[in-house]
Structures are given as structure tokens and as C-alpha cells.
Design an enzyme around this catalytic site. Structure first.
Site, PDB file in Angstrom:
ATOM      1  N   HIS A  21       4.210  -1.018  -5.628  1.00 60.40           N
ATOM      2  CA  HIS A  21       4.757  -1.038  -4.271  1.00 60.40           C
ATOM      3  C   HIS A  21       5.125   0.373  -3.849  1.00 60.40           C
ATOM      4  O   HIS A  21       4.994   1.315  -4.626  1.00 60.40           O
ATOM      5  CB  HIS A  21       5.989  -1.943  -4.225  1.00 60.40           C
ATOM      6  CG  HIS A  21       5.688  -3.361  -4.603  1.00 60.40           C
ATOM      7  ND1 HIS A  21       4.676  -4.086  -4.021  1.00 60.40           N
ATOM      8  CD2 HIS A  21       6.246  -4.180  -5.525  1.00 60.40           C
ATOM      9  CE1 HIS A  21       4.642  -5.298  -4.564  1.00 60.40           C
ATOM     10  NE2 HIS A  21       5.587  -5.377  -5.486  1.00 60.40           N
ATOM     11  N   THR A  22       5.594   0.489  -2.600  1.00 62.72           N
ATOM     12  CA  THR A  22       5.990   1.800  -2.089  1.00 62.72           C
ATOM     13  C   THR A  22       6.938   2.505  -3.058  1.00 62.72           C
ATOM     14  O   THR A  22       7.968   1.950  -3.419  1.00 62.72           O
ATOM     15  CB  THR A  22       6.726   1.643  -0.742  1.00 62.72           C
ATOM     16  OG1 THR A  22       5.949   0.799   0.075  1.00 62.72           O
ATOM     17  CG2 THR A  22       6.929   2.986  -0.090  1.00 62.72           C
ATOM     18  N   VAL A  23       6.561   3.695  -3.477  1.00 69.95           N
ATOM     19  CA  VAL A  23       7.490   4.459  -4.307  1.00 69.95           C
ATOM     20  C   VAL A  23       7.916   5.747  -3.612  1.00 69.95           C
ATOM     21  O   VAL A  23       8.836   6.421  -4.022  1.00 69.95           O
ATOM     22  CB  VAL A  23       6.897   4.795  -5.696  1.00 69.95           C
ATOM     23  CG1 VAL A  23       6.769   3.542  -6.543  1.00 69.95           C
ATOM     24  CG2 VAL A  23       5.552   5.480  -5.562  1.00 69.95           C
TER      25      VAL A  23
END
Lengths: 224, 246
Positions: A21-23
Site C-alpha cells: 500500500h501507499t508508503v
């Protein structure tokens, strides 16, 4: 659907089939500031990417997702038609639940929120972050403002929330935003303010802060 | 074998426009012992008379607390009432967790009606054989609702359901206009007077068979049973005596 197609469509699927996921947040807005004063609550945000009343900083798309979700909830409330719509306190709790739910999926909504309003006659000012953490205070700031503006807000506003006039509150926020503009490489001198009083909500049009860059001439290495 | 050919299922209409299964279920409500509900500007009250199957048994509970701000009294099948009170408890608790606020009473009644109505529009099911009086407080003040097997949930100033409840309703119809400004004790006494009228000649209210509960704008839901009801029964007696000497 064939799994190789799925892989190309979802770039966040890694080679071993797990999801990433968005990091790293993208399109972040910078600071939002807020303080309580005599007649209500006032907020300020620069215009890179922000909304007020529910004021947020962080991922703009995540912010818009939350905005859509809350709009849906408020529509449901309206449809009940029982004149008992949820207040600021409930929106604050709901927002914290939404954020905690997403962090528990290890896919957080990358924002810090300030929720401000008047609920059952009380001035409300609360903070929610991407972990679902919440706290309430007389002065709040997100983003770079949490480092730079909080000391200023504490000095001029924190202990005076029941005596501060609207003009004073407004002036303190302008002062903070100006300092932030000088010191935060990612902020903008167009700002927006919002206030919530017993009379209702008032959001100003974006306006520019006056700045003075004469001092720059004395900095070695500045300009030509 | 059958009363008529239209009462086999709760989804079957009779040509007269009636659904017999639902009507039979409302008969079950009429066999339960009576409960009375009434409210003022600040409080809502439920009183009920409990039954015991025989001399050696305990009395069947009639009033159930749902949440800090809400409670129900039941008439009809107790086991159906248990299902519904569990459902209501879930609803109000989830609402608290989600919104940090007490569920408005009308909204709780809506969810209950939706659940009960589903039983009457699908074959194979049956309506709930229980009627409820629901009291509670929300941002609009105290409320009194009725729930019946037909899944309608009207709101009342004062109402009564259960066996011989018509006599209680007659009393309430005569006196409900006085309730608006009453304090909690006076409201309970009016409730007990209405409840007393539903009892057959040989029975009377005592501190074993009487249940009282109330909730107020500034008071959490509270239940009074057993010896604690004696205070109110004494007040009822002196108030009835006073009326007779007039």
C-alpha cells in the site's frame, strides 16, 4: 481474470503476490492551524491542498475520500428527517474510527485532521491522525505547523481561549501563517481562514499574506 | 381443520385485505399481562404487572433495560422479546461505539420495525408474537413508543398493551393532558392507577408482582422491583384513598 493482467493493473502487487500500500504520501498539503477563542473556533490553512472545518493535511486524494464518505453519512442523517443530525463530537469519533480501521488494514489514509465546530453549545476542537489517534486541545496544528506554529499559538492563545476576541484570534493565525510561509519550503502565501461561531460557519476566500524579503539581500549566497 | 384458507402463512392476503397470521400474533400480545407507559416533559415511565406460573415459581420479568437511556416493557411471548431486546442492545451499543452518542429513540424503533417487517413479507417466517412499550430519552426529550407484531411503531403520550389493557387506556385517555408538567413520582402513581384498573377482581398490585421503571432527561434508565416498589404502592394507596374521600 488472468493473474498476470491483474499484476500489471495493480502495480502495488509485489512479485511474491503480497500487496504494497501507499508508503510515501504524494500531493501533500502543508499546515493547518486552529485555535479556540471567546465566540468560537477559528482555523487557518494555506491553499496548497486543504479544506476547513474538517481541515486536513496529507494525501489530498485520501482527504477527498474521507470527505466523500462523511458527505454520505451526512446525507443519511438528513434522510432520517428527525432533526437529530450528528454533531461535531460524533463526526470526530466516526473519523477516528475510519482512520483506525484503515490503519488496522495496514493501509492508512495518509492525513492529519483537525475537526472544529460547536456541539451542544460547546466549542469543539479535536485532532485525528492516520493511526486514529485523537486528542483535544485549545490550540492545534498539523504538518510543519505542529513544529513551528504550536509554540506561537501556545504563547498567545492556549490559556486565553475564553477572552480572545475574533480580531485577536485572526491576527494570531495570520502571524503564524506568515512565519510558516517564511520557514516552510512547501507552503504558499495564499491562505484561507474559517470560523465557527453560534451564528454559523464562515470560510474566507483565499487571500495573500504580505511579506518582506529585504533581509534576503544580506544572506550570503542568495540570488545573483 | 383450518379457520380459513388464507391463514397458512404471514405472506398470504385474504380477499378482505387482511393478513391473518399477523392478526393472530397481535392476539398473543393481548394474552400477556398488562404494561403501561406514559411520559411528561422531562420523564418517561413504564409500569408492569408480572405473572408467576405457580405459587412455587418466581415472577416473569416484564421490563428490560436496553441502554443507559432506553428500556422496554413486554407483553406476549417472552422468548421473542428476548430476541428483540438483544437486537436493540446491539443497535444502541454499536451506535455508541461508532458515533460517541446515544441512539435517538425513533431511529432505534425504525431498525426494530425493519427487522420485524422482514418476517411478514417472506414465506416460511412468522411475525414476532410480542408487543413492546419502549421508553427513552434523546436530544428531543423523553419518548414513548409502541412496537407491535405488525411492525408499526407509533409514538404516544401514554399507552397500554396486554391483557385487559383497554381499561388502562380509558384511564389514560381521561388524564393524559395533566401529565406534561408532572414530576417523576406523580407520573409513576398515574401509571400504577392505570395498571391497577387492568387487574381482575381477585388480584391486586403488591411488591412481588409490580415492576416500575423510568428514564429522565437528567436521569439514567432505572428499574424498581420487589420491596423497593412498596414506597410507590403506599403512595398509590393514599392517593386512591384521598380520591375516594373527596
Amino acid at each position: 481474470m488472468n493473474s498476470s493482467i491483474l499484476k500489471t493493473q495493480l502495480e502495488s502487487v509485489t512479485e511474491n503476490g503480497t500487496y504494497k500500500h501507499t508508503v510515501q504520501p504524494i500531493v501533500t498539503g502543508s499546515s493547518v492551524l486552529a485555535l479556540k477563542y471567546k465566540d468560537g473556533v477559528m482555523l487557518a490553512a494555506d491553499c496548497l491542498a486543504s479544506r476547513t472545518i474538517l481541515a486536513g493535511s496529507g494525501e489530498l486524494s485520501d482527504f477527498q475520500h474521507v470527505q466523500t464518505t462523511l458527505k454520505g453519512v451526512m446525507l443519511e442523517e438528513h434522510v432520517f428527517d428527525d432533526d437529530q443530525e450528528i454533531g461535531t463530537k460524533s463526526i470526530y469519533k466516526l473519523l477516528s474510527n475510519i482512520m483506525y480501521n484503515r490503519r488496522s488494514k495496514i493501509d492508512p489514509l495518509w492525513n492529519k485532521f483537525i475537526v472544529a465546530g460547536i456541539d451542544e453549545g460547546e466549542h469543539f476542537l479535536g485532532f485525528v491522525d492516520l493511526y486514529g489517534t485523537t486528542y483535544k486541545a485549545n490550540v492545534l496544528a498539523t504538518g510543519f505547523g505542529a513544529h513551528i506554529a504550536i509554540p506561537i499559538l501556545r504563547k498567545y492563545a492556549e490559556q486565553k481561549s475564553d477572552v480572545l476576541t475574533e480580531a485577536e484570534a485572526s491576527e494570531i493565525l495570520d502571524m503564524c501563517m506568515r512565519v510558516l510561509y517564511y520557514r516552510d519550503a512547501r507552503s504558499f502565501n495564499k491562505v484561507q481562514k474559517a470560523k465557527i461561531t453560534n451564528e454559523g460557519i464562515d470560510i474566507t476566500a483565499p487571500y495573500s499574506l504580505s511579506t518582506n524579503w529585504d533581509f534576503a539581500e544580506s544572506i550570503i549566497g542568495y540570488g545573483a | 381443520m383450518f379457520r380459513n384458507q388464507y391463514d397458512n402463512d404471514s405472506t398470504t392476503w385474504s380477499p378482505q385485505g387482511r393478513i391473518f397470521q399477523i392478526e393472530y400474533a397481535t392476539e398473543a400480545v393481548k394474552q400477556g399481562s398488562a404494561v403501561v407507559g406514559l411520559r411528561s416533559k422531562t420523564h418517561a415511565v413504564l409500569v408492569a404487572v408480572k405473572r408467576s406460573p405457580n405459587e412455587l415459581a418466581s415472577y416473569q420479568k416484564k421490563i428490560i433495560k436496553v441502554d443507559k437511556h432506553m428500556g422496554i416493557a413486554i407483553a406476549g411471548l417472552t422468548s421473542d422479546a428476548r430476541v428483540l431486546s438483544n437486537f436493540l442492545r446491539n443497535q444502541t451499543m454499536n451506535y455508541r461505539v461508532k458515533f460517541d452518542r446515544q441512539m435517538p429513540i425513533g431511529r432505534a424503533m425504525n431498525t426494530l420495525a425493519t427487522k420485524a417487517h422482514a418476517n411478514t413479507i417472506r414465506y416460511g417466517g412468522r411475525p414476532y408474537g410480542v408487543g413492546l412499550l419502549v421508553i427513552g430519552v434523546d436530544s428531543k426529550g423523553p419518548h414513548l413508543f409502541e412496537f407491535s407484531p405488525s411492525a408499526i411503531t407509533p409514538e404516544y403520550y401514554a399507552y397500554s398493551i396486554g391483557s385487559r389493557s383497554q381499561t388502562a387506556r380509558t384511564y389514560l385517555e381521561r388524564s393524559f393532558k395533566d401529565f406534561e408538567n408532572l414530576g417523576i413520582d406523580d407520573l409513576i402513581i398515574h401509571g400504577l392507577k392505570a395498571l391497577k384498573d387492568t387487574l381482575p377482581q381477585e388480584k391486586q398490585l403488591d411488591n412481588l408482582n409490580t415492576s416500575i421503571s423510568f428514564v429522565g432527561v437528567d436521569t439514567d434508565f432505572c428499574m424498581i422491583d420487589g420491596p423497593d416498589t412498596q414506597k410507590y404502592l403506599d403512595m398509590l394507596e393514599s392517593s386512591v384513598d384521598a380520591m375516594e374521600t373527596e
